[in-house]
Design a protein around this motif. Structure first.
Motif: not given
Length: 93
Positions: A16-23, A25-43
């Motif tokens: 199940e998605p975490t609260p961060e994923m639902l917000a 703030l994190a990738c649904l699949i690999c869990g990358t936290d976009y707050r600590s990896a701002p250069d990760a390209e999220a779509v």
């Protein structure tokens, strides 16, 4: 490249998605936290409760059920997603 059977199997076994994923703030699949990896390209790959669900561009987006480029929609800015979630950005140690 992943086979369709592999992708479908991953979806069935996904937690199940975490609260961060639902917000968004994190990738649904690999869990990358976009707050600590701002250069990760999220779509944007989906919506839930009027919120954008995000995944990393490429394999994660494809495995989340969208194309490798996600949906034709621009993700909200990270600062706005953090503010809406009510959590401070992650600090580097």
């Amino acid at each position: 490249m992943y086979s369709q059977d592999s992708i479908s199997g991953h979806r069935r076994g996904r937690r199940e998605p975490t609260p961060e994923m639902l917000a968004g703030l994190a990738c649904l699949i690999c869990g990358t936290d976009y707050r600590s990896a701002p250069d990760a390209e999220a779509v944007v790959v989906a919506h839930r409760d009027d919120k954008q669900l995000l995944a990393c561009r490429g394999t994660c987006a494809r495995m989340a059920g969208a194309s490798v480029d996600g949906l034709a929609e621009t993700p909200l800015p990270l600062a706005e997603r953090v503010r809406a979630h009510g959590s401070p950005p992650a600090q580097d140690a």
